[in-house]
Design a protein around this motif. Structure first.
Motif, mmCIF file in Angstrom:
data_model
loop_
_atom_site.group_PDB
_atom_site.id
_atom_site.type_symbol
_atom_site.label_atom_id
_atom_site.label_comp_id
_atom_site.label_asym_id
_atom_site.label_seq_id
_atom_site.Cartn_x
_atom_site.Cartn_y
_atom_site.Cartn_z
ATOM 1 N N LEU A 2 0.824 -1.212 0.000
ATOM 2 C CA LEU A 2 0.000 0.000 0.000
ATOM 3 C C LEU A 2 0.855 1.258 0.000
ATOM 4 N N LEU A 3 1.954 1.237 0.734
ATOM 5 C CA LEU A 3 2.877 2.374 0.714
ATOM 6 C C LEU A 3 3.464 2.559 -0.682
ATOM 7 N N GLU A 4 3.779 1.447 -1.310
ATOM 8 C CA GLU A 4 4.342 1.489 -2.670
ATOM 9 C C GLU A 4 3.362 2.121 -3.649
ATOM 10 N N ARG A 5 2.062 1.931 -3.397
ATOM 11 C CA ARG A 5 1.030 2.475 -4.278
ATOM 12 C C ARG A 5 0.538 3.842 -3.832
ATOM 13 N N GLY A 6 1.136 4.387 -2.787
ATOM 14 C CA GLY A 6 0.762 5.713 -2.330
ATOM 15 C C GLY A 6 -0.488 5.771 -1.480
ATOM 16 N N GLN A 7 -0.930 4.631 -0.978
ATOM 17 C CA GLN A 7 -2.130 4.585 -0.134
ATOM 18 C C GLN A 7 -1.711 4.587 1.336
ATOM 19 N N GLY A 8 -1.264 5.746 1.783
ATOM 20 C CA GLY A 8 -0.687 5.877 3.106
ATOM 21 C C GLY A 8 -1.656 5.637 4.242
ATOM 22 N N LEU A 9 -2.917 6.051 4.086
ATOM 23 C CA LEU A 9 -3.887 5.899 5.168
ATOM 24 C C LEU A 9 -4.128 4.423 5.490
ATOM 25 N N ALA A 10 -4.405 3.617 4.468
ATOM 26 C CA ALA A 10 -4.644 2.190 4.681
ATOM 27 C C ALA A 10 -3.389 1.499 5.196
ATOM 28 N N ALA A 11 -2.232 1.889 4.656
ATOM 29 C CA ALA A 11 -0.975 1.299 5.115
ATOM 30 C C ALA A 11 -0.744 1.613 6.590
#
Length: 268
Positions: free
Chosen positions: A36-45
């Motif tokens: 998720l961090l790799e995809r820029g989805q910081g909140l879920a990560a």
């Protein structure tokens, strides 16, 4: 295919199953957080990282380095998630439950000598200089904090070094915790050094434990194979970052030496 077979052969995986520990769901959360961090989805990560930190506080290094690197969204989410989960035992059992937990953690210090502990504390305890483990742990954490704050690395570089540091700087970095490094291994699988680390981490736990009754030098070498694997992994990651720093500095120097028109984008 080779990576999947290796992951299945990991000593930490089989010992986790043998002991009936809860690491596997947390490992899945860690891998998902990385993706998720790799995809820029910081909140879920951040929510997943918070779950891990609430269960295993030594992984607090991960959100800490992300914060110092300038990635605030996953850190806020991780902090809120960990705080909520950590408050549940207080509501159910009262503050006594945390007093008992701290007593248990304090009693664990004597287990640092165990050969399945791959942290600096374990290595230094077997060498007969337990204070050295604390010094190395603090130096590693301080150095990474300064690196993250000054250079603002990308999110995956910060995450990789944070995960390795969480094991080495922890008083107890059990072999089971190496499962959290699966994304790091996958990213660097092409590196010969990482292949060596991978081979060391599939040495069966019973073989390592058998060295417990051997001479000190055997315990510190063959018996500490998991710890040395983590040290080698840390060294490889740090060398990578050092190389990036050198290349980045060279790029800036080269750019500064060129006439302004050559890089400013101006046509006139």
């Amino acid at each position: 295919m080779i990576f999947a077979l290796w992951a299945f052969a990991l000593a930490g995986f089989w010992d986790t199953l043998f002991l009936g520990q809860i690491y596997l769901p947390l490992v899945f959360a860690g891998v998902a957080a990385w993706l998720l961090l790799e995809r820029g989805q910081g909140l879920a990560a951040g929510i997943l990282i918070g779950i891990i930190v609430a269960m295993k506080p030594n992984f607090l290094v991960w959100p800490a380095l992300l914060f110092l690197s300038g990635y605030y969204r996953p850190v806020v989410a991780a902090g809120l998630t960990a705080g909520i989960i950590s408050a549940i035992p207080l509501l159910v059992y009262g503050p006594e439950i945390y007093r008992q937990w701290f007593e248990l953690v304090a009693s664990d210090r004597e287990r640092a000598f165990f050969l399945t502990n791959g942290s600096f504390a374990g290595l230094s305890a077997r060498a007969g200089v337990p204070l050295l483990g604390l010094i190395l742990s603090l130096a590693l954490l301080a150095g990474l904090a300064l690196w993250a704050f000054r250079l603002r690395p990308n999110v995956l570089a910060a995450s990789a070094l944070a995960l390795v540091a969480a094991l080495l700087a922890s008083p107890l970095g059990w072999i089971h915790y190496t499962l959290f490094l699966l994304p790091v291994f996958l990213v660097h699988w092409h590196r010969p050094v990482m292949r060596i680390v991978a081979l060391l981490l599939i040495i069966p736990v019973p073989f390592v434990i058998d060295q417990f009754t051997k001479a000190t030098w055997i315990q510190l070498t063959i018996g500490s194979v998991y710890g040395w694997a983590l040290v080698l992994c840390l060294a490889m990651l740090m060398m990578d970052e050092w190389q990036r720093m050198k290349e980045g500095g060279l790029s800036r120097q080269t750019r500064a030496a060129l006439p302004e028109k050559s890089y400013s984008g101006s046509a006139s």
